[in-house]
Design an enzyme around this catalytic site. Structure first.
Site, PDB file in Angstrom:
ATOM      1  N   THR A 168       0.850  -1.196   0.000  1.00 59.53           N
ATOM      2  CA  THR A 168       0.000   0.000   0.000  1.00 59.53           C
ATOM      3  C   THR A 168       0.885   1.246   0.000  1.00 59.53           C
ATOM      4  O   THR A 168       1.992   1.208   0.542  1.00 59.53           O
ATOM      5  CB  THR A 168      -0.897   0.034   1.260  1.00 59.53           C
ATOM      6  N   HIS A 189       5.713 -13.786   8.169  1.00 60.48           N
ATOM      7  CA  HIS A 189       7.065 -14.092   8.653  1.00 60.48           C
ATOM      8  C   HIS A 189       7.499 -15.512   8.277  1.00 60.48           C
ATOM      9  O   HIS A 189       8.692 -15.836   8.308  1.00 60.48           O
ATOM     10  CB  HIS A 189       7.115 -13.914  10.174  1.00 60.48           C
TER      11      HIS A 189
END
Length: 211
Positions: A168, A189
């Protein structure tokens, strides 16, 4: 759509992947300023629009790193795509709504820009998630051009297995001789560490600088 199936048991990152999917699911998020001055000059000279040009730049950076191209096949096997395309929000000011569209990625900025404009015109009457023919090799892109934010997080509340990046950016503003834009990425992750996340921003800046 081509991909490689990953054997988690023999994969170098297999133990970390298992840990961050089975025991401690978490998503990393980072926001950094990008100097888009060269990009603004590039689109001015080539008669392009900023939004598709920026989508192309982040798509190129995403495709450069295998950590950002993981997903699942129809049987639930971990895979790594050879290429991913942006699944982006296209805002319609007239009714203050959006549609999610996909434009096939190309390494060539002009080719991608042309595809983007064609897709926007073709699907101009769609809204929301009306587009049903969405390929699986995508990552998420959106833009908040109305505010220059300092950080932005968007969380995907699925089973904790959404591996694609979520990218974004906000409003760009002029500061001295630079035009700065806040760029954010969220990534699971399980497939990437802080180093890979940090490299994304460096890659985007290098791509823009070399236009």
């Amino acid at each position: 759509m081509h991909y490689e199936t990953i054997d988690i048991e023999t994969w170098q990152r297999g133990k970390l992947f298992r840990f961050f999917t089975d025991r401690l699911r978490n998503v990393m998020s980072m926001t950094a300023d990008i100097d888009v001055t060269p990009l603004a000059e590039y689109i001015r000279k080539n008669g392009m629009k900023f939004y598709p040009a920026m989508i192309w730049a982040v798509s190129k950076a995403v495709n450069m790193r295998p950590q950002f191209r993981y997903g699942w096949d129809e049987h639930g096997n971990l895979i790594r795509w050879d290429r991913v395309s942006p699944y982006y929000a296209d805002f319609h000011k007239e009714d203050e709504s959006f549609v999610k569209l996909v434009t096939e990625y190309s390494d060539d900025a002009a080719v991608f820009h042309s595809r983007f404009l064609a897709d926007r015109k073709k699907y101009g009457d769609l809204r929301g998630f009306d587009l049903t023919d969405v390929p699986r090799n995508t990552f998420d892109v959106s833009c908040l051009p109305w505010v220059r934010y300092r950080s932005f997080d968007i969380h995907v509340f699925d089973e904790g297995k959404y591996l694609a990046p979520v990218v974004t950016w906000g409003k760009y503003e002029r500061f001295g001789n630079k035009t700065l834009l806040p760029l954010s990425m969220n990534i699971h992750h399980a497939v990437a560490d802080g180093w890979h996340l940090s490299r994304f921003f460096a890659d985007v800046q290098e791509i823009i600088d070399n236009l």
